[in-house]
Motif scaffolding. Structure first.
Motif, PDB file in Angstrom:
ATOM      1  N   TYR A   1       2.990 -47.155  25.510  1.00  0.00           N
ATOM      2  CA  TYR A   1       2.957 -48.292  26.524  1.00  0.00           C
ATOM      3  C   TYR A   1       4.276 -48.500  27.191  1.00  0.00           C
ATOM      4  N   GLN A   2       5.428 -48.236  26.694  1.00  0.00           N
ATOM      5  CA  GLN A   2       6.851 -48.448  27.463  1.00  0.00           C
ATOM      6  C   GLN A   2       7.136 -47.479  28.476  1.00  0.00           C
ATOM      7  N   LYS A   3       6.772 -46.206  28.223  1.00  0.00           N
ATOM      8  CA  LYS A   3       6.985 -45.378  29.422  1.00  0.00           C
ATOM      9  C   LYS A   3       5.876 -44.711  29.959  1.00  0.00           C
ATOM     10  N   THR A   4       4.614 -45.252  29.712  1.00  0.00           N
ATOM     11  CA  THR A   4       3.680 -44.545  30.657  1.00  0.00           C
ATOM     12  C   THR A   4       2.658 -45.774  31.211  1.00  0.00           C
ATOM     13  N   LEU A   5       2.036 -46.405  30.215  1.00  0.00           N
ATOM     14  CA  LEU A   5       1.026 -47.549  30.756  1.00  0.00           C
ATOM     15  C   LEU A   5       1.710 -48.790  31.450  1.00  0.00           C
ATOM     16  N   ARG A   6       3.159 -48.991  30.927  1.00  0.00           N
ATOM     17  CA  ARG A   6       3.594 -50.232  31.705  1.00  0.00           C
ATOM     18  C   ARG A   6       4.018 -49.950  33.298  1.00  0.00           C
ATOM     19  N   SER A   7       4.306 -48.540  33.609  1.00  0.00           N
ATOM     20  CA  SER A   7       4.638 -48.135  34.750  1.00  0.00           C
ATOM     21  C   SER A   7       3.478 -47.419  35.746  1.00  0.00           C
ATOM     22  N   GLY A   8       2.608 -46.944  34.839  1.00  0.00           N
ATOM     23  CA  GLY A   8       1.400 -46.291  35.468  1.00  0.00           C
ATOM     24  C   GLY A   8       0.329 -46.995  36.542  1.00  0.00           C
ATOM     25  N   GLY A   9       0.314 -48.358  36.259  1.00  0.00           N
ATOM     26  CA  GLY A   9      -0.761 -49.178  37.119  1.00  0.00           C
ATOM     27  C   GLY A   9      -2.189 -49.179  36.416  1.00  0.00           C
ATOM     28  N   ASP A  10      -2.927 -49.554  36.882  1.00  0.00           N
ATOM     29  CA  ASP A  10      -4.241 -49.742  36.457  1.00  0.00           C
ATOM     30  C   ASP A  10      -5.012 -48.400  36.380  1.00  0.00           C
ATOM     31  N   VAL A  11      -5.027 -47.296  37.242  1.00  0.00           N
ATOM     32  CA  VAL A  11      -5.657 -46.165  36.984  1.00  0.00           C
ATOM     33  C   VAL A  11      -5.198 -45.305  35.584  1.00  0.00           C
TER      34      VAL A  11
ATOM     35  N   LEU B   1      -4.411 -37.433  28.822  1.00  0.00           N
ATOM     36  CA  LEU B   1      -3.730 -38.194  29.961  1.00  0.00           C
ATOM     37  C   LEU B   1      -3.163 -36.891  30.915  1.00  0.00           C
ATOM     38  N   GLY B   2      -2.880 -35.916  30.306  1.00  0.00           N
ATOM     39  CA  GLY B   2      -2.241 -34.823  30.993  1.00  0.00           C
ATOM     40  C   GLY B   2      -1.179 -35.288  31.871  1.00  0.00           C
ATOM     41  N   ASP B   3      -1.007 -35.009  33.146  1.00  0.00           N
ATOM     42  CA  ASP B   3       0.067 -34.988  34.026  1.00  0.00           C
ATOM     43  C   ASP B   3       0.650 -36.533  34.270  1.00  0.00           C
ATOM     44  N   MET B   4      -0.323 -37.506  33.832  1.00  0.00           N
ATOM     45  CA  MET B   4       0.044 -38.743  33.870  1.00  0.00           C
ATOM     46  C   MET B   4       1.138 -39.257  33.076  1.00  0.00           C
ATOM     47  N   VAL B   5       1.220 -38.498  31.817  1.00  0.00           N
ATOM     48  CA  VAL B   5       2.549 -38.642  30.816  1.00  0.00           C
ATOM     49  C   VAL B   5       3.605 -37.718  31.292  1.00  0.00           C
ATOM     50  N   HIS B   6       4.581 -38.495  31.743  1.00  0.00           N
ATOM     51  CA  HIS B   6       5.647 -37.633  32.136  1.00  0.00           C
ATOM     52  C   HIS B   6       6.381 -36.646  31.221  1.00  0.00           C
ATOM     53  N   PRO B   7       6.834 -35.501  31.246  1.00  0.00           N
ATOM     54  CA  PRO B   7       7.292 -34.642  30.145  1.00  0.00           C
ATOM     55  C   PRO B   7       8.165 -35.457  29.094  1.00  0.00           C
ATOM     56  N   GLU B   8       9.383 -36.237  29.845  1.00  0.00           N
ATOM     57  CA  GLU B   8       9.997 -36.840  29.020  1.00  0.00           C
ATOM     58  C   GLU B   8       9.436 -37.979  28.079  1.00  0.00           C
ATOM     59  N   ALA B   9       8.516 -38.513  28.481  1.00  0.00           N
ATOM     60  CA  ALA B   9       7.896 -39.275  27.692  1.00  0.00           C
ATOM     61  C   ALA B   9       6.954 -38.689  26.553  1.00  0.00           C
ATOM     62  N   TYR B  10       6.560 -37.407  27.063  1.00  0.00           N
ATOM     63  CA  TYR B  10       5.746 -36.791  25.849  1.00  0.00           C
ATOM     64  C   TYR B  10       6.479 -36.381  25.044  1.00  0.00           C
ATOM     65  N   SER B  11       7.823 -35.931  25.173  1.00  0.00           N
ATOM     66  CA  SER B  11       8.795 -35.392  24.234  1.00  0.00           C
ATOM     67  C   SER B  11       9.409 -36.548  23.258  1.00  0.00           C
ATOM     68  N   ALA B  12       9.334 -37.827  23.802  1.00  0.00           N
ATOM     69  CA  ALA B  12       9.548 -39.039  23.119  1.00  0.00           C
ATOM     70  C   ALA B  12       8.521 -39.416  22.082  1.00  0.00           C
ATOM     71  N   ILE B  13       7.127 -39.138  22.552  1.00  0.00           N
ATOM     72  CA  ILE B  13       6.049 -39.352  21.575  1.00  0.00           C
ATOM     73  C   ILE B  13       6.079 -38.447  20.484  1.00  0.00           C
ATOM     74  N   GLU B  14       6.313 -37.074  20.721  1.00  0.00           N
ATOM     75  CA  GLU B  14       6.242 -36.133  19.755  1.00  0.00           C
ATOM     76  C   GLU B  14       7.548 -36.412  18.854  1.00  0.00           C
TER      77      GLU B  14
ATOM     78  N   ALA C   1      -6.797 -47.411  32.849  1.00  0.00           N
ATOM     79  CA  ALA C   1      -8.195 -47.076  32.779  1.00  0.00           C
ATOM     80  C   ALA C   1      -8.460 -45.773  32.167  1.00  0.00           C
ATOM     81  N   ALA C   2      -7.543 -44.550  32.491  1.00  0.00           N
ATOM     82  CA  ALA C   2      -7.758 -43.334  31.811  1.00  0.00           C
ATOM     83  C   ALA C   2      -7.370 -43.334  30.500  1.00  0.00           C
ATOM     84  N   PHE C   3      -6.287 -44.195  29.970  1.00  0.00           N
ATOM     85  CA  PHE C   3      -5.984 -44.359  28.718  1.00  0.00           C
ATOM     86  C   PHE C   3      -7.116 -45.044  27.908  1.00  0.00           C
TER      87      PHE C   3
END
Length: 439
Positions: free
Chosen positions: A407-417, A381-394, A420-422
Motif C-alpha cells: 500500500y505504501q510503496k506501490t498502490l498509493r502512488s500507482g493510481g487506479d490502473v 503485478l510485475g513491473d508495477m512493483v518497483h524493485p526497491e519496493a519488492y525488496s522491502a516486501i521480501e 485495478a491490477a492489484f
C-alpha cells in the motif's frame, strides 16, 4: 472500629442476593451481587483483615465520594456483614456500581489486541476526563493502569480503584506534593518515583496516563518480559515502550495522541502536561471519530458475543479478531490495524478500473489484515512493483508487514490502473475477499 464516611448507611446481607466471586488482589476480594431493593447489580470490594485496613477503606470511600463524576467509578454505599464463605467474623467493604464489561485489560485479552480506533480514542478521552476531575479535586490516583479503568455495558470507561489515592496539600500547580506514600504498578511508575526520597506529585499520574495510552493504542501491556529490577534500571535511563508500529499508521488524530503520550512520559516531571491539557487533545482527536463510535461499540460487542471471536483472520472468512504477529528477526511485535467488521461486499462482474480502485482504497485495513499470498500478488503485478519496493516486501517476515509495503510503496502512488491490477491479482489468489458469498 466502625467504618465512617460521608455516606455511611451500611448495606447488609439482607439486601443482597446472587453473590458471585469476581476476583482478588492485595486489598482483598471483589464480588458481584444483586441488591434486592435497588433492583440492579453492584460490586462489593471487601478488605483483608489487617492493621489500618478499615481506615484505608474509609479513605478510599471518601475519595470516591469526592470524585463523583460520570468518568469515575461511583460508590453506592458501604457493606457490613457476613459474605458467603467469608468466615465467622463480620467484614466491611465498599459497595460500588457494577461495570459489566470488566476493564480495558480484560477487553484487550478478549480481543487479542486493541479495540477499533474510535473506541480507543474514546477510552483515552474518558480517562483524561476522569483524571482531570480527580486532580481538580486535589486527589492523586497513583495506580492508573488498564485493569483500573473499568467498562460498563456500553463500553464507556471509568477510572476506578482508589486504594492508593492521596489528597494533595495544595492545588496551585500540576506538581503539587501529595500526602502519603508512593504506590502503583512499576510498569506505569515514572522514573523519578524509583528514588527512595521521592514524594508523590500529580506528574506521577500524568506519566502513568502516557503509558496507559500506549497500552490502549497497542492492545497489550508494556515491557511484557521485564521484571521490576529491570524496569527500575531502564526507565530512569530513558527507555519507553516502542512506538514504531503505531507511528506508521495513517489514522486521523493519531499523531496528536502519540505526541501527547510522549509528552506525558517525559523524564522531566515539570515538562509533562496537566490533565486539563490532556483532555483538550483527546477531545479534539475523538471529535474526528465520534460518528464512528457506535459502530465500533457494536463491532466489539458482537465480537465478544461470538464463540468464534478469536479465530485467525487469515482463514479468508468473516474477520473477527486478528492475532498479533511476531517478527523473527528482532522479537518485536507487529500489530494489525483495526478493521471494519466485514469487508465491503461488491459484485465481481463488469467492474470498471475505477470501481476496482475504489474497492482497494475502501478496504485497505481489511486487506492488510487478511491477505496472505502477498509475494504471489506482487509477482502478478510485475513491473508495477518497483524493485526497491519488492525488496522491502521480501524483507518483511509477516504478511501484514508485506501488505503495508504494497500500500505504501506501490498502490498509493500507482493510481487506479495499478490498484485495478492489484484487485485482479487479489481475485485470483483470495477470491472470497472480493466476491459475494456464493457469488
Amino acid at each position: 472500629m466502625a467504618l465512617q464516611s460521608r455516606r455511611s448507611e451500611p448495606v447488609g446481607n439482607e439486601s443482597l442476593e446472587d453473590w458471585k466471586f469476581i476476583g482478588a488482589g492485595g486489598f482483598g476480594k471483589v464480588y458481584k451481587a444483586r441488591h434486592k431493593d435497588w433492583g440492579f447489580d453492584v460490586a462489593i470490594k471487601l478488605i483483608h483483615h489487617a492493621d489500618g485496613a478499615v481506615m484505608s477503606l474509609c479513605q478510599e470511600a471518601n475519595h470516591m465520594d469526592e470524585a463523583a463524576c460520570p468518568y469515575v467509578l461511583r460508590r453506592c454505599g458501604i457493606y457490613e456483614g457476613y459474605p458467603p464463605k467469608g468466615g465467622p467474623s463480620m467484614q466491611r467493604g465498599i459497595v460500588m456500581e457494577f461495570m459489566g464489561r470488566g476493564s480495558i485489560q480484560t477487553l484487550q485479552k478478549d480481543l487479542s489486541g486493541p479495540p477499533p480506533w474510535p473506541l480507543a480514542f474514546r477510552f483515552a478521552h474518558h480517562v483524561a476526563l476522569g483524571m482531570n476531575f480527580l486532580h481538580q479535586k486535589k486527589i492523586l490516583h497513583q495506580d492508573l493502569k488498564p485493569c483500573n479503568v473499568l467498562l460498563n455495558d456500553d463500553l464507556n470507561a471509568k477510572v476506578a480503584d482508589f486504594g492508593l489515592s492521596m489528597v494533595s496539600t495544595s492545588a496551585l500547580t500540576s506538581n503539587t506534593e501529595m500526602t502519603g506514600v508512593v504506590g502503583g504498578s512499576y510498569k506505569y511508575m515514572p522514573p523519578e518515583s524509583f528514588d527512595i526520597s521521592y514524594k508523590p506529585v500529580r506528574a506521577f499520574d500524568v506519566y502513568s496516563y502516557g503509558v496507559l495510552l500506549w497500552s490502549i493504542l497497542n492492545g497489550e501491556e508494556p515491557y511484557p518480559a521485564a521484571d521490576r529490577p529491570r524496569v527500575e534500571l531502564r526507565i530512569p535511563m530513558g527507555d519507553r515502550p516502542p512506538c514504531e508500529t503505531i507511528e506508521q499508521m495513517e489514522v486521523e488524530g493519531l499523531k496528536d495522541l502519540i505526541d501527547l503520550m510522549k509528552r506525558c512520559w517525559n523524564e522531566n516531571p515539570s515538562e509533562r502536561p496537566t490533565f486539563e491539557c490532556c483532555r483538550e487533545v483527546t477531545e479534539s482527536v475523538l471529535s474526528q471519530h465520534e460518528k464512528d463510535v457506535p459502530g465500533a461499540v457494536y463491532q466489539v460487542l458482537t465480537q465478544l458475543a461470538s464463540p468464534q471471536s478469536h479465530q485467525h483472520f487469515n482463514n479468508n472468512v468473516v474477520f473477527r479478531s486478528a492475532p498479533r504477529m511476531r517478527k523473527q528477526s528482532n522479537d518485536t511485535v507487529d500489530h494489525p490495524i483495526r478493521v471494519k467488521q466485514n469487508p465491503v461486499s461488491v459484485p465481481t462482474k463488469n467492474l470498471t478500473v475505477a470501481d476496482k480502485a475504489k474497492f482497494v482504497d475502501e478496504n485497505r485495513a481489511v486487506l492488510i489484515q487478511s491477505v496472505s499470498e502477498v509475494l504471489a500478488i506482487a509477482e502478478e503485478l510485475g513491473d508495477m512493483v518497483h524493485p526497491e519496493a519488492y525488496s522491502a516486501i521480501e524483507a518483511k517476515t509477516t504478511s501484514y508487514g508485506q501488505m503495508r509495503v504494497i500500500y505504501q510503496k506501490t498502490l498509493r502512488s500507482g493510481g487506479d490502473v495499478v490498484k485495478a491490477a492489484f484487485y485482479d491479482a487479489l481475485k485470483k489468489h483470495h477470491p472470497r475477499l472480493v466476491e459475494r458469498p456464493g457469488g
